[in-house]
Design a protein around this motif. Structure first.
Motif, PDB file in Angstrom:
ATOM      1  N   LEU A 100      64.412  76.844  60.756  1.00 16.35           N
ATOM      2  CA  LEU A 100      63.017  76.506  60.454  1.00 16.35           C
ATOM      3  C   LEU A 100      62.124  76.741  61.676  1.00 16.35           C
ATOM      4  CD1 LEU A 100      63.754  73.247  58.467  1.00 16.35           C
ATOM      5  CD2 LEU A 100      62.516  75.222  57.535  1.00 16.35           C
ATOM      6  N   HIS A 101      62.606  76.346  62.841  1.00 17.91           N
ATOM      7  CA  HIS A 101      61.859  76.555  64.083  1.00 17.91           C
ATOM      8  C   HIS A 101      61.577  78.045  64.300  1.00 17.91           C
ATOM      9  CE1 HIS A 101      61.718  75.720  68.723  1.00 17.91           C
ATOM     10  NE2 HIS A 101      60.604  76.256  68.271  1.00 17.91           N
ATOM     11  N   GLU A 102      62.590  78.861  64.150  1.00 16.10           N
ATOM     12  CA  GLU A 102      62.409  80.290  64.400  1.00 16.10           C
ATOM     13  C   GLU A 102      61.517  80.938  63.347  1.00 16.10           C
ATOM     14  OE1 GLU A 102      66.163  82.179  65.192  1.00 16.10           O
ATOM     15  OE2 GLU A 102      66.412  81.053  67.060  1.00 16.10           O
ATOM     16  N   ARG A 103      61.615  80.510  62.106  1.00 17.65           N
ATOM     17  CA  ARG A 103      60.693  81.031  61.081  1.00 17.65           C
ATOM     18  C   ARG A 103      59.246  80.638  61.400  1.00 17.65           C
ATOM     19  NH1 ARG A 103      63.761  84.797  59.619  1.00 17.65           N
ATOM     20  NH2 ARG A 103      65.110  84.596  57.799  1.00 17.65           N
ATOM     21  N   LEU A 104      59.040  79.426  61.900  1.00 18.05           N
ATOM     22  CA  LEU A 104      57.684  79.017  62.294  1.00 18.05           C
ATOM     23  C   LEU A 104      57.151  79.889  63.425  1.00 18.05           C
ATOM     24  CD1 LEU A 104      57.952  75.124  62.184  1.00 18.05           C
ATOM     25  CD2 LEU A 104      56.277  76.494  60.925  1.00 18.05           C
ATOM     26  N   LEU A 105      57.982  80.138  64.423  1.00 17.12           N
ATOM     27  CA  LEU A 105      57.555  80.983  65.527  1.00 17.12           C
ATOM     28  C   LEU A 105      57.202  82.385  65.045  1.00 17.12           C
ATOM     29  CD1 LEU A 105      60.125  79.899  68.268  1.00 17.12           C
ATOM     30  CD2 LEU A 105      57.680  79.365  68.203  1.00 17.12           C
ATOM     31  N   GLU A 106      57.993  82.919  64.139  1.00 19.65           N
ATOM     32  CA  GLU A 106      57.712  84.248  63.580  1.00 19.65           C
ATOM     33  C   GLU A 106      56.363  84.278  62.863  1.00 19.65           C
ATOM     34  OE1 GLU A 106      62.450  85.178  62.637  1.00 19.65           O
ATOM     35  OE2 GLU A 106      61.031  84.823  60.996  1.00 19.65           O
ATOM     36  N   ALA A 107      55.980  83.137  62.277  1.00 15.84           N
ATOM     37  CA  ALA A 107      54.730  83.072  61.511  1.00 15.84           C
ATOM     38  C   ALA A 107      53.509  82.817  62.398  1.00 15.84           C
ATOM     39  CB  ALA A 107      54.834  81.975  60.448  1.00 15.84           C
ATOM     40  N   GLY A 108      53.729  82.508  63.693  1.00 20.07           N
ATOM     41  CA  GLY A 108      52.608  82.286  64.596  1.00 20.07           C
ATOM     42  C   GLY A 108      52.327  80.835  64.922  1.00 20.07           C
ATOM     43  N   ALA A 169      50.736  73.213  60.480  1.00 24.82           N
ATOM     44  CA  ALA A 169      51.456  74.388  60.000  1.00 24.82           C
ATOM     45  C   ALA A 169      52.442  73.936  58.933  1.00 24.82           C
ATOM     46  CB  ALA A 169      52.204  75.052  61.151  1.00 24.82           C
ATOM     47  N   VAL A 170      52.863  74.862  58.087  1.00 22.76           N
ATOM     48  CA  VAL A 170      53.815  74.548  57.019  1.00 22.76           C
ATOM     49  C   VAL A 170      55.106  75.310  57.258  1.00 22.76           C
ATOM     50  CG1 VAL A 170      54.305  74.735  54.549  1.00 22.76           C
ATOM     51  CG2 VAL A 170      52.044  74.007  55.321  1.00 22.76           C
ATOM     52  N   ALA A 171      56.210  74.570  57.306  1.00 21.06           N
ATOM     53  CA  ALA A 171      57.545  75.163  57.392  1.00 21.06           C
ATOM     54  C   ALA A 171      58.130  75.191  55.992  1.00 21.06           C
ATOM     55  CB  ALA A 171      58.437  74.346  58.319  1.00 21.06           C
ATOM     56  N   SER A 172      58.335  76.375  55.468  1.00 24.47           N
ATOM     57  CA  SER A 172      58.856  76.523  54.107  1.00 24.47           C
ATOM     58  C   SER A 172      60.346  76.190  54.097  1.00 24.47           C
ATOM     59  CB  SER A 172      58.624  77.949  53.605  1.00 24.47           C
ATOM     60  OG  SER A 172      59.109  78.094  52.286  1.00 24.47           O
ATOM     61  N   TYR A 173      60.675  75.029  53.516  1.00 17.91           N
ATOM     62  CA  TYR A 173      62.064  74.582  53.439  1.00 17.91           C
ATOM     63  C   TYR A 173      62.641  75.043  52.103  1.00 17.91           C
ATOM     64  CZ  TYR A 173      66.034  71.397  54.134  1.00 17.91           C
ATOM     65  OH  TYR A 173      67.289  70.858  54.303  1.00 17.91           O
ATOM     66  N   LEU A 174      62.663  76.346  51.950  1.00 14.20           N
ATOM     67  CA  LEU A 174      63.130  77.003  50.738  1.00 14.20           C
ATOM     68  C   LEU A 174      64.011  78.172  51.148  1.00 14.20           C
ATOM     69  CD1 LEU A 174      59.660  77.091  48.948  1.00 14.20           C
ATOM     70  CD2 LEU A 174      61.545  75.538  48.377  1.00 14.20           C
ATOM     71  N   LEU A 175      64.924  78.534  50.272  1.00  7.43           N
ATOM     72  CA  LEU A 175      65.840  79.625  50.605  1.00  7.43           C
ATOM     73  C   LEU A 175      65.267  80.999  50.306  1.00  7.43           C
ATOM     74  CD1 LEU A 175      69.266  78.186  49.394  1.00  7.43           C
ATOM     75  CD2 LEU A 175      68.361  78.276  51.713  1.00  7.43           C
ATOM     76  N   ALA A 176      64.365  81.079  49.330  1.00  9.07           N
ATOM     77  CA  ALA A 176      63.936  82.403  48.862  1.00  9.07           C
ATOM     78  C   ALA A 176      62.482  82.368  48.407  1.00  9.07           C
ATOM     79  CB  ALA A 176      64.830  82.848  47.705  1.00  9.07           C
ATOM     80  N   PRO A 177      61.819  83.518  48.414  1.00  6.04           N
ATOM     81  CA  PRO A 177      60.480  83.585  47.824  1.00  6.04           C
ATOM     82  C   PRO A 177      60.553  83.375  46.329  1.00  6.04           C
ATOM     83  CG  PRO A 177      61.272  85.784  48.380  1.00  6.04           C
ATOM     84  CD  PRO A 177      62.281  84.816  48.924  1.00  6.04           C
ATOM     85  N   GLY A 178      59.428  83.007  45.746  1.00  5.33           N
ATOM     86  CA  GLY A 178      59.383  82.757  44.311  1.00  5.33           C
ATOM     87  C   GLY A 178      58.326  81.725  43.989  1.00  5.33           C
ATOM     88  N   PHE A 179      58.469  81.066  42.856  1.00  3.37           N
ATOM     89  CA  PHE A 179      57.469  80.130  42.331  1.00  3.37           C
ATOM     90  C   PHE A 179      57.127  79.034  43.332  1.00  3.37           C
ATOM     91  CE2 PHE A 179      56.603  76.141  40.026  1.00  3.37           C
ATOM     92  CZ  PHE A 179      55.438  76.493  39.367  1.00  3.37           C
ATOM     93  N   PHE A 180      58.152  78.365  43.894  1.00  2.00           N
ATOM     94  CA  PHE A 180      57.886  77.249  44.799  1.00  2.00           C
ATOM     95  C   PHE A 180      57.244  77.722  46.098  1.00  2.00           C
ATOM     96  CE2 PHE A 180      61.405  75.018  42.393  1.00  2.00           C
ATOM     97  CZ  PHE A 180      60.536  74.141  41.745  1.00  2.00           C
ATOM     98  N   HIS A 181      57.710  78.833  46.647  1.00  2.00           N
ATOM     99  CA  HIS A 181      57.108  79.315  47.890  1.00  2.00           C
ATOM    100  C   HIS A 181      55.663  79.746  47.648  1.00  2.00           C
ATOM    101  CE1 HIS A 181      56.898  80.799  51.944  1.00  2.00           C
ATOM    102  NE2 HIS A 181      56.461  81.957  51.508  1.00  2.00           N
ATOM    103  N   ASP A 182      55.371  80.315  46.492  1.00  2.00           N
ATOM    104  CA  ASP A 182      53.985  80.667  46.175  1.00  2.00           C
ATOM    105  C   ASP A 182      53.100  79.421  46.176  1.00  2.00           C
ATOM    106  OD1 ASP A 182      54.763  83.305  45.929  1.00  2.00           O
ATOM    107  OD2 ASP A 182      54.828  83.283  43.738  1.00  2.00           O
TER     108      ASP A 182
END
Length: 217
Positions: A100-108, A169-182
């Motif tokens: 989650l930390h690394e995904r946040l950093l990737e997002a800015g 900021a929002v950390a997406s605690y989801l495994l994959a894109p789709g309905f919930f991530h949208d």
């Protein structure tokens, strides 16, 4: 190893599952890795368990121990009659906080408070699991982290973002894109991370769940 994801009508979900399991196989090329789903998407867990040699280890590609982990997966394993073992759900675990930390950093992300955006559930256990993951991430980041939900529970992600007056900021605690991530993206935070996807730390966690459950140990 049989990885079992939730299943979705969004093709991006199955693509993400395959990419994640491919990463697992790349980390452990000697391991036979199989893809399956709880519902909607094929192949089902029962179908895969009927085809693979016993004893298999079923690893839920699920972030919390909700109804599927507690009821649906044990029922499918019992019905298969093959003596498969069920590993714990993936979360909570420090490797998820790393991803989650690394995904946040990737997002800015640049140090603002964080909303941990989970799918949500009407059951207490997965909500508690999300809150424990939020605590792990808070310890890692050194900033306030609050759990929120895309459905079935409150606060919603939009409510949590609004509570920080748009500064979180929002950390997406989801495994994959789709309905919930949208839905998570629609909350309108300045920074929203990508889903966990095929992050290497997640693949390592899946292998850890497998090895600690395998009858070979």
């Amino acid at each position: 190893m049989v990885g079992v994801a939730h299943g979705t009508r969004d093709p991006r979900g199955a693509e993400a599952t395959r990419a994640l399991l491919a990463r697992v196989h790349a980390l452990a090329p000697e391991l036979s890795v199989h893809e399956s789903y709880v519902e909607i998407t094929e192949p089902s867990l029962r179908t895969v368990l009927a085809a693979v040699p016993a004893p298999a280890v079923v690893v839920p590609l699920l972030l919390g121990a909700g109804y599927h982990v507690q009821v649906d997966l044990p029922a499918a394993i019992t019905a298969s009659g093959g003596g498969a073992r069920l590993a714990p759900a993936l979360g909570p675990h420090p490797l998820l906080a790393l991803a989650l930390h690394e995904r946040l950093l990737e997002a800015g992300w640049n140090g603002e408070p964080v909303v941990l955006a989970a799918a949500g559930s009407s059951h207490r256990r997965p909500r508690r699991d999300a809150q424990r993951t939020a605590a792990l991430l808070e310890r890692r980041l050194g900033v306030s982290v609050r759990a929120a939900y895309a459905s079935a529970a409150r606060p919603t992600v939009a409510e949590a973002v609004a509570a920080w007056q748009g500064r979180a900021a929002v950390a997406s605690y989801l495994l994959a894109p789709g309905f919930f991530h949208d839905r998570v993206v629609a909350a309108g935070a300045r920074v929203t991370s990508a889903p966990l996807g095929d992050h290497d730390a997640l693949a390592q966690l899946i292998l850890l769940r497998y090895t600690t459950t395998s009858p070979a140990r």
